[in-house]
Design a protein around this motif. Sequence first.
Motif, PDB file in Angstrom:
ATOM      1  N   GLY A 175       0.560  -1.176   0.025  1.00  0.00           N
ATOM      2  CA  GLY A 175       0.131   0.167   0.045  1.00  0.00           C
ATOM      3  C   GLY A 175       1.004   1.306  -0.044  1.00  0.00           C
ATOM      4  O   GLY A 175       0.474   2.526  -0.231  1.00  0.00           O
ATOM      5  N   GLY A 176       2.219   1.102   0.236  1.00  0.00           N
ATOM      6  CA  GLY A 176       3.028   2.321   0.335  1.00  0.00           C
ATOM      7  C   GLY A 176       3.443   2.628  -1.162  1.00  0.00           C
ATOM      8  O   GLY A 176       3.113   2.225  -2.253  1.00  0.00           O
ATOM      9  N   SER A 177       4.233   3.920  -0.987  1.00  0.00           N
ATOM     10  CA  SER A 177       4.765   4.340  -2.404  1.00  0.00           C
ATOM     11  C   SER A 177       6.299   4.551  -2.381  1.00  0.00           C
ATOM     12  O   SER A 177       6.965   4.637  -1.291  1.00  0.00           O
TER      13      SER A 177
ATOM     14  N   GLY B  16      -2.365   2.405 -13.508  1.00  0.00           N
ATOM     15  CA  GLY B  16      -2.966   2.995 -12.577  1.00  0.00           C
ATOM     16  C   GLY B  16      -2.476   3.029 -11.406  1.00  0.00           C
ATOM     17  O   GLY B  16      -3.055   3.638 -10.517  1.00  0.00           O
ATOM     18  N   ARG B  17      -1.269   2.576 -11.160  1.00  0.00           N
ATOM     19  CA  ARG B  17      -0.366   2.560  -9.795  1.00  0.00           C
ATOM     20  C   ARG B  17       0.674   3.326 -10.218  1.00  0.00           C
ATOM     21  O   ARG B  17       1.259   3.802  -9.123  1.00  0.00           O
ATOM     22  N   PHE B  18       1.492   2.922 -11.193  1.00  0.00           N
ATOM     23  CA  PHE B  18       2.605   3.531 -11.622  1.00  0.00           C
ATOM     24  C   PHE B  18       2.569   4.498 -12.613  1.00  0.00           C
ATOM     25  O   PHE B  18       1.758   4.697 -13.172  1.00  0.00           O
ATOM     26  N   ALA B  19       3.555   5.372 -12.385  1.00  0.00           N
ATOM     27  CA  ALA B  19       3.503   6.502 -13.265  1.00  0.00           C
ATOM     28  C   ALA B  19       5.013   6.804 -13.734  1.00  0.00           C
ATOM     29  O   ALA B  19       5.985   6.911 -12.866  1.00  0.00           O
ATOM     30  N   ILE B  20       5.395   6.763 -14.895  1.00  0.00           N
ATOM     31  CA  ILE B  20       6.639   7.223 -15.516  1.00  0.00           C
ATOM     32  C   ILE B  20       6.812   8.446 -16.128  1.00  0.00           C
ATOM     33  O   ILE B  20       5.828   8.951 -16.647  1.00  0.00           O
ATOM     34  N   SER B  21       7.944   9.056 -15.879  1.00  0.00           N
ATOM     35  CA  SER B  21       8.048  10.655 -16.344  1.00  0.00           C
ATOM     36  C   SER B  21       9.715  10.778 -16.668  1.00  0.00           C
ATOM     37  O   SER B  21      10.317   9.796 -16.240  1.00  0.00           O
ATOM     38  N   ARG B  22       9.952  11.732 -17.477  1.00  0.00           N
ATOM     39  CA  ARG B  22      11.420  12.110 -17.419  1.00  0.00           C
ATOM     40  C   ARG B  22      11.576  13.444 -17.551  1.00  0.00           C
ATOM     41  O   ARG B  22      10.776  14.454 -18.142  1.00  0.00           O
ATOM     42  N   ASP B  23      12.864  13.818 -17.360  1.00  0.00           N
ATOM     43  CA  ASP B  23      13.292  15.052 -17.508  1.00  0.00           C
ATOM     44  C   ASP B  23      14.448  15.028 -18.483  1.00  0.00           C
ATOM     45  O   ASP B  23      15.712  14.773 -18.391  1.00  0.00           O
TER      46      ASP B  23
ATOM     47  N   SER C  77       0.641   2.479  -4.342  1.00  0.00           N
ATOM     48  CA  SER C  77      -0.417   1.367  -4.077  1.00  0.00           C
ATOM     49  C   SER C  77       0.474  -0.004  -4.180  1.00  0.00           C
ATOM     50  O   SER C  77       0.033  -0.976  -4.638  1.00  0.00           O
ATOM     51  N   LEU C  78       1.791  -0.126  -3.775  1.00  0.00           N
ATOM     52  CA  LEU C  78       2.563  -1.099  -3.974  1.00  0.00           C
ATOM     53  C   LEU C  78       1.928  -2.492  -3.142  1.00  0.00           C
ATOM     54  O   LEU C  78       1.488  -2.443  -2.256  1.00  0.00           O
TER      55      LEU C  78
END
Length: 120
Positions: free
Chosen positions: A14-16, A64-71, A83-84
């Motif tokens: 449930g953690g992140s 719906g639980r993970f989100a990928i992003s980049r710089d 929501s691990l």
Amino acid sequence: VQLQASGGGLVQAGGSLRLSCTASGSIASMNAMAWYRQAPGKQRELVALITSGGSTNYAEPVKGRFAISRDNAKNTVYLQMNSLEPEDTAVYYCNCNAKKRFLGPWEDYWGQGTQVTVSS
């Protein structure tokens, strides 16, 4: 091209966690960046991918639980994991597709992996 990942650790269900991975070295151009994972006794699998234009793709179990992003300015890719679940326990590897020279070939590079452990 070297990839340095960080941010793994131990978390309760449930953690992140937020993973980061920075590419360094001779980089002329960066294409897609991605996160893979490998659980004990299983094959390495794609978790999430982000193109140079920002389009994303996720494995079904993490949608719906993970989100990928980049710089792009920092050649860094992130993976926000919410929501691990215990099933997310694995070594997470970052990956990028890059050119070391503008007229050179596109090649895949891998980070060293970071352990994510989710306790129930």
